[in-house]
Design a protein around this motif. Structure first.
Motif, PDB file in Angstrom:
ATOM      1  N   ASP A   1     -41.087  39.192  16.784  1.00  0.00           N
ATOM      2  CA  ASP A   1     -40.208  39.190  17.951  1.00  0.00           C
ATOM      3  C   ASP A   1     -39.166  38.090  17.790  1.00  0.00           C
ATOM      4  OD1 ASP A   1     -41.612  41.234  19.061  1.00  0.00           O
ATOM      5  OD2 ASP A   1     -42.892  39.941  20.284  1.00  0.00           O
ATOM      6  N   PRO A   2     -37.903  38.390  18.110  1.00  0.00           N
ATOM      7  CA  PRO A   2     -36.841  37.399  17.883  1.00  0.00           C
ATOM      8  C   PRO A   2     -37.023  36.143  18.719  1.00  0.00           C
ATOM      9  CG  PRO A   2     -36.022  39.239  19.189  1.00  0.00           C
ATOM     10  CD  PRO A   2     -37.383  39.628  18.719  1.00  0.00           C
ATOM     11  N   ILE A   3     -36.624  35.024  18.133  1.00  0.00           N
ATOM     12  CA  ILE A   3     -36.629  33.741  18.826  1.00  0.00           C
ATOM     13  C   ILE A   3     -35.189  33.427  19.196  1.00  0.00           C
ATOM     14  CG2 ILE A   3     -37.158  31.288  18.570  1.00  0.00           C
ATOM     15  CD1 ILE A   3     -39.146  32.100  16.376  1.00  0.00           C
ATOM     16  N   VAL A   4     -34.997  32.768  20.319  1.00  0.00           N
ATOM     17  CA  VAL A   4     -33.636  32.421  20.744  1.00  0.00           C
ATOM     18  C   VAL A   4     -33.035  31.442  19.737  1.00  0.00           C
ATOM     19  CG1 VAL A   4     -32.219  31.365  22.533  1.00  0.00           C
ATOM     20  CG2 VAL A   4     -34.156  32.812  23.171  1.00  0.00           C
ATOM     21  N   ARG A   5     -31.945  31.842  19.104  1.00  0.00           N
ATOM     22  CA  ARG A   5     -31.276  31.010  18.116  1.00  0.00           C
ATOM     23  C   ARG A   5     -29.775  31.004  18.383  1.00  0.00           C
ATOM     24  NH1 ARG A   5     -35.111  27.805  16.266  1.00  0.00           N
ATOM     25  NH2 ARG A   5     -36.438  28.647  14.611  1.00  0.00           N
ATOM     26  N   GLY A   6     -29.145  29.892  18.091  1.00  0.00           N
ATOM     27  CA  GLY A   6     -27.690  29.826  18.197  1.00  0.00           C
ATOM     28  C   GLY A   6     -27.052  30.076  16.845  1.00  0.00           C
ATOM     29  N   TYR A   7     -25.794  30.485  16.860  1.00  0.00           N
ATOM     30  CA  TYR A   7     -25.062  30.745  15.625  1.00  0.00           C
ATOM     31  C   TYR A   7     -23.613  30.352  15.840  1.00  0.00           C
ATOM     32  CZ  TYR A   7     -23.596  33.155  11.338  1.00  0.00           C
ATOM     33  OH  TYR A   7     -23.103  33.448  10.100  1.00  0.00           O
ATOM     34  N   VAL A   8     -23.051  29.619  14.889  1.00  0.00           N
ATOM     35  CA  VAL A   8     -21.659  29.183  14.980  1.00  0.00           C
ATOM     36  C   VAL A   8     -20.789  30.102  14.132  1.00  0.00           C
ATOM     37  CG1 VAL A   8     -20.053  27.283  14.603  1.00  0.00           C
ATOM     38  CG2 VAL A   8     -22.423  26.800  15.237  1.00  0.00           C
ATOM     39  N   GLU A   9     -19.674  30.551  14.692  1.00  0.00           N
ATOM     40  CA  GLU A   9     -18.728  31.306  13.863  1.00  0.00           C
ATOM     41  C   GLU A   9     -18.244  30.383  12.751  1.00  0.00           C
ATOM     42  OE1 GLU A   9     -14.234  33.211  14.069  1.00  0.00           O
ATOM     43  OE2 GLU A   9     -15.305  32.807  15.940  1.00  0.00           O
ATOM     44  N   PRO A  10     -18.583  30.671  11.483  1.00  0.00           N
ATOM     45  CA  PRO A  10     -18.277  29.725  10.401  1.00  0.00           C
ATOM     46  C   PRO A  10     -16.832  29.789   9.926  1.00  0.00           C
ATOM     47  CG  PRO A  10     -19.455  31.605   9.532  1.00  0.00           C
ATOM     48  CD  PRO A  10     -19.377  31.822  11.017  1.00  0.00           C
ATOM     49  N   ASN A  11     -15.922  29.366  10.797  1.00  0.00           N
ATOM     50  CA  ASN A  11     -14.497  29.338  10.463  1.00  0.00           C
ATOM     51  C   ASN A  11     -14.135  27.901  10.087  1.00  0.00           C
ATOM     52  OD1 ASN A  11     -11.682  29.426  10.417  1.00  0.00           O
ATOM     53  ND2 ASN A  11     -11.604  31.009  11.979  1.00  0.00           N
ATOM     54  N   ILE A  12     -14.289  27.590   8.804  1.00  0.00           N
ATOM     55  CA  ILE A  12     -14.137  26.215   8.317  1.00  0.00           C
ATOM     56  C   ILE A  12     -12.750  25.644   8.612  1.00  0.00           C
ATOM     57  CG2 ILE A  12     -14.194  24.735   6.278  1.00  0.00           C
ATOM     58  CD1 ILE A  12     -16.909  25.789   7.046  1.00  0.00           C
ATOM     59  N   GLU A  13     -11.698  26.432   8.333  1.00  0.00           N
ATOM     60  CA  GLU A  13     -10.325  25.945   8.531  1.00  0.00           C
ATOM     61  C   GLU A  13     -10.065  25.605   9.993  1.00  0.00           C
ATOM     62  OE1 GLU A  13     -11.145  28.618   6.863  1.00  0.00           O
ATOM     63  OE2 GLU A  13     -10.584  28.157   4.800  1.00  0.00           O
ATOM     64  N   PHE A  14     -10.587  26.439  10.889  1.00  0.00           N
ATOM     65  CA  PHE A  14     -10.360  26.218  12.310  1.00  0.00           C
ATOM     66  C   PHE A  14     -11.016  24.918  12.777  1.00  0.00           C
ATOM     67  CE2 PHE A  14     -12.029  26.689  16.680  1.00  0.00           C
ATOM     68  CZ  PHE A  14     -10.831  26.749  17.361  1.00  0.00           C
ATOM     69  N   TRP A  15     -12.298  24.729  12.448  1.00  0.00           N
ATOM     70  CA  TRP A  15     -12.990  23.522  12.905  1.00  0.00           C
ATOM     71  C   TRP A  15     -12.349  22.270  12.300  1.00  0.00           C
ATOM     72  CZ3 TRP A  15     -15.201  24.468  17.068  1.00  0.00           C
ATOM     73  CH2 TRP A  15     -15.974  25.606  17.292  1.00  0.00           C
ATOM     74  N   GLY A  16     -11.894  22.361  11.049  1.00  0.00           N
ATOM     75  CA  GLY A  16     -11.214  21.218  10.439  1.00  0.00           C
ATOM     76  C   GLY A  16      -9.922  20.876  11.166  1.00  0.00           C
ATOM     77  N   ALA A  17      -9.172  21.910  11.560  1.00  0.00           N
ATOM     78  CA  ALA A  17      -7.919  21.684  12.291  1.00  0.00           C
ATOM     79  C   ALA A  17      -8.186  21.083  13.667  1.00  0.00           C
ATOM     80  CB  ALA A  17      -7.151  22.995  12.421  1.00  0.00           C
ATOM     81  N   VAL A  18      -9.279  21.494  14.317  1.00  0.00           N
ATOM     82  CA  VAL A  18      -9.642  20.942  15.625  1.00  0.00           C
ATOM     83  C   VAL A  18      -9.938  19.448  15.507  1.00  0.00           C
ATOM     84  CG1 VAL A  18     -11.438  20.940  17.408  1.00  0.00           C
ATOM     85  CG2 VAL A  18     -10.481  23.106  16.613  1.00  0.00           C
ATOM     86  N   ILE A  19     -10.708  19.077  14.489  1.00  0.00           N
ATOM     87  CA  ILE A  19     -11.049  17.664  14.290  1.00  0.00           C
ATOM     88  C   ILE A  19      -9.790  16.841  14.036  1.00  0.00           C
ATOM     89  CG2 ILE A  19     -12.238  16.066  12.731  1.00  0.00           C
ATOM     90  CD1 ILE A  19     -14.341  18.352  12.344  1.00  0.00           C
ATOM     91  N   ASP A  20      -8.876  17.377  13.239  1.00  0.00           N
ATOM     92  CA  ASP A  20      -7.614  16.688  12.964  1.00  0.00           C
ATOM     93  C   ASP A  20      -6.790  16.515  14.235  1.00  0.00           C
ATOM     94  OD1 ASP A  20      -5.430  15.756  11.060  1.00  0.00           O
ATOM     95  OD2 ASP A  20      -4.437  17.457  12.013  1.00  0.00           O
ATOM     96  N   LEU A  21      -6.764  17.539  15.084  1.00  0.00           N
ATOM     97  CA  LEU A  21      -6.019  17.476  16.342  1.00  0.00           C
ATOM     98  C   LEU A  21      -6.591  16.398  17.264  1.00  0.00           C
ATOM     99  CD1 LEU A  21      -3.946  18.620  18.375  1.00  0.00           C
ATOM    100  CD2 LEU A  21      -5.641  20.335  19.009  1.00  0.00           C
ATOM    101  N   LEU A  22      -7.912  16.317  17.359  1.00  0.00           N
ATOM    102  CA  LEU A  22      -8.551  15.311  18.213  1.00  0.00           C
ATOM    103  C   LEU A  22      -8.242  13.895  17.721  1.00  0.00           C
ATOM    104  CD1 LEU A  22     -11.994  17.052  18.746  1.00  0.00           C
ATOM    105  CD2 LEU A  22     -10.369  16.472  20.548  1.00  0.00           C
TER     106      LEU A  22
END
Length: 465
Positions: free
Chosen positions: A251-272
């Motif tokens: 039976d499935p366990i509740v798990r989270g998953y991140v959309e693995p968009n490396i370029e996007f997350w890198g750009a967000v960190i740079d913006l912050l």
């Protein structure tokens, strides 16, 4: 602020230019006043962009080469002064209505700011035909010009304007010349352009490789773009046509998953990081803002790390799964912290008014060109609707799971020029009776019907035996 930015001094009117010279001398010629003025002007430049019209500081620099008393009282001297201002304005001003009903060059006390998307919208309508073939641009035009192949494909569907390709090519070239690190607003736009291109590594999960996911990314980028224009409306120059079962896994366990968009997350960190550095330089960073920005950067870095592990086929740790499980609450608390005063505490349920909902609206473009029939003259609105639910099949630990999340809902619609501009409160009221108002047609292929079929355990959970 809006009035100060739009009440311009036309360079072709001597009386106005005498007033502009007087203001420039009064403000910039006084060290204390000039310093106070720059505490507003400089941070706004770094956050929202460079002035598009001529500023008081620029007028003052030219004015220093003249005898002020002689200039005010002598028409020939004033004409020489104005000529220098005009030369500067011709080089600087990039956003001009195609149908000008006032002075060609303008000076403002606090000019509105140039942003690249506005230049695209300004050029992506037909102002040459006797009757406009494309009377209003679209929000997606900016993403097509910014390099998103999917945005360009969707933008061209059903397009009949014969100059579309030529103008779009010109805008693509222009967007290639932009310094996307110049200020906070264009960095935000760069993040969204990165998202809209849906460029993913070869080891990206299967669900990210299809057109449907590309539409999801483009939709989210457009919705965040609407939020940016909503935030910038008082400061950025708005373009316009004219002035005015058995077996299988456990039976499935509740798990989270991140959309693995490396370029996007890198750009967000740079913006912050850039935002924090800029606020610190201008002395407007409080202890609360430092803590909040650091928290946001830590969360973005965490999501980037999760993305990298997912792409490498590595299992997240139990601690990482627990952190993903509460990520919604973490960002809610960050949002609330921006709304609370010192020593004040309240929950989301206590928020009243338009801020309680994600739905916002902004008038993006005024299609009132002289070659647009009066009955077709309209205002283009970009908006965010209530968040949509998204279902994605992802691989976790070697098994496929159906996961659920939330995604921005971009909206776009027109209304008459004569109607008052819509507020967030009015938009939220409109959504009560028309919840899908303004959803782009190109999104219909990946949106499930509003009336979902009744759940049937035999269909959803049977092994088929």
């Amino acid at each position: 602020m809006m009035w100060v930015q739009t009440a311009a001094f036309d360079t072709d009117k001597p009386s106005m230019m005498r007033r502009a010279a007087f203001l420039a001398k009064t403000i910039c010629g006084n060290a204390e006043l000039n310093a106070a003025f720059k505490t507003i002007f400089d941070p706004m430049t770094f956050i929202m962009g460079q002035p598009d019209n001529i500023t008081m500081m620029q007028v003052y620099e030219i004015l220093k080469r003249y005898d002020y008393v002689k200039l005010i009282g002598n028409d020939k001297e004033l004409q020489k002064f104005v000529a220098e201002v005009d030369v500067l304005a011709e080089k600087q001003t990039r956003l001009r209505p195609k149908f000008e009903n006032s002075g060609h060059n303008k000076v403002n006390l606090m000019p509105q700011r140039y942003q690249p998307d506005a230049e695209v919208l300004q050029e992506m309508y037909d102002w040459k035909s006797k009757e406009s073939q494309r009377f209003c641009p679209k929000g997606i035009d900016f993403f097509a010009a910014g390099g998103s192949p999917l945005a360009l494909q969707l933008d061209k569907e059903g397009e009949t304007w014969k100059e579309f390709d030529a103008n779009m090519s010109r805008m693509q070239k222009r967007m290639g010349e932009i310094d996307w690190k110049e200020n906070i607003a264009v960095r935000w736009q760069r993040v969204l352009l990165e998202l809209s291109k849906s460029r993913h590594p070869s080891n990206a999960p299967y669900f990210m490789t299809g057109t449907a996911w590309g539409k999801k990314d483009l939709n989210a980028a457009l919705a965040s773009y609407a939020e940016l224009k909503h935030d910038a409306i008082l400061y950025a120059k708005q373009p316009m046509s004219a002035e005015c079962g058995g077996g299988g896994p456990d039976d499935p366990i509740v798990r989270g998953y991140v959309e693995p968009n490396i370029e996007f997350w890198g750009a967000v960190i740079d913006l912050l990081k850039t935002t924090q550095d800029a606020f610190s330089v201008f002395g407007i960073m409080t202890d609360e803002m430092i803590a909040l920005t650091n928290d946001m950067a830590e969360e973005a870095q965490f999501l980037l790390n999760c993305s990298k592990k997912e792409l490498e086929g590595k299992q997240l740790s139990e601690q990482e799964y627990r952190q993903l499980e509460i990520v919604g609450a973490v960002f809610e608390n960050m949002t609330l912290s921006m709304m609370r005063n010192k020593d004040e505490y309240f929950e989301w349920e206590d928020i009243e008014g338009a801020d309680r909902k994600v739905a916002v609206v902004v008038d993006l473009y005024t299609a009132n060109g002289e070659n647009v029939p009066r009955e077709k003259r309209a205002v283009l609105y970009n908006a965010v609707g209530p968040a949509d639910v998204i279902y994605v099949v992802v691989e976790i630990g070697g098994y496929l799971y159906l996961t659920r999340g939330a995604v921005f809902s971009y909206r776009e619609f027109h209304d008459a020029c004569s109607a008052p501009r819509h507020t967030d409160e009015e938009w939220q009221k409109m959504l009560e009776t028309k919840p899908r108002l303004g959803v782009p047609k190109w999104m219909e292929s990946i949106i499930a019907p509003v009336k979902m079929p009744k759940d049937d355990d035999l269909i959803y959970y049977s092994t088929g035996c």
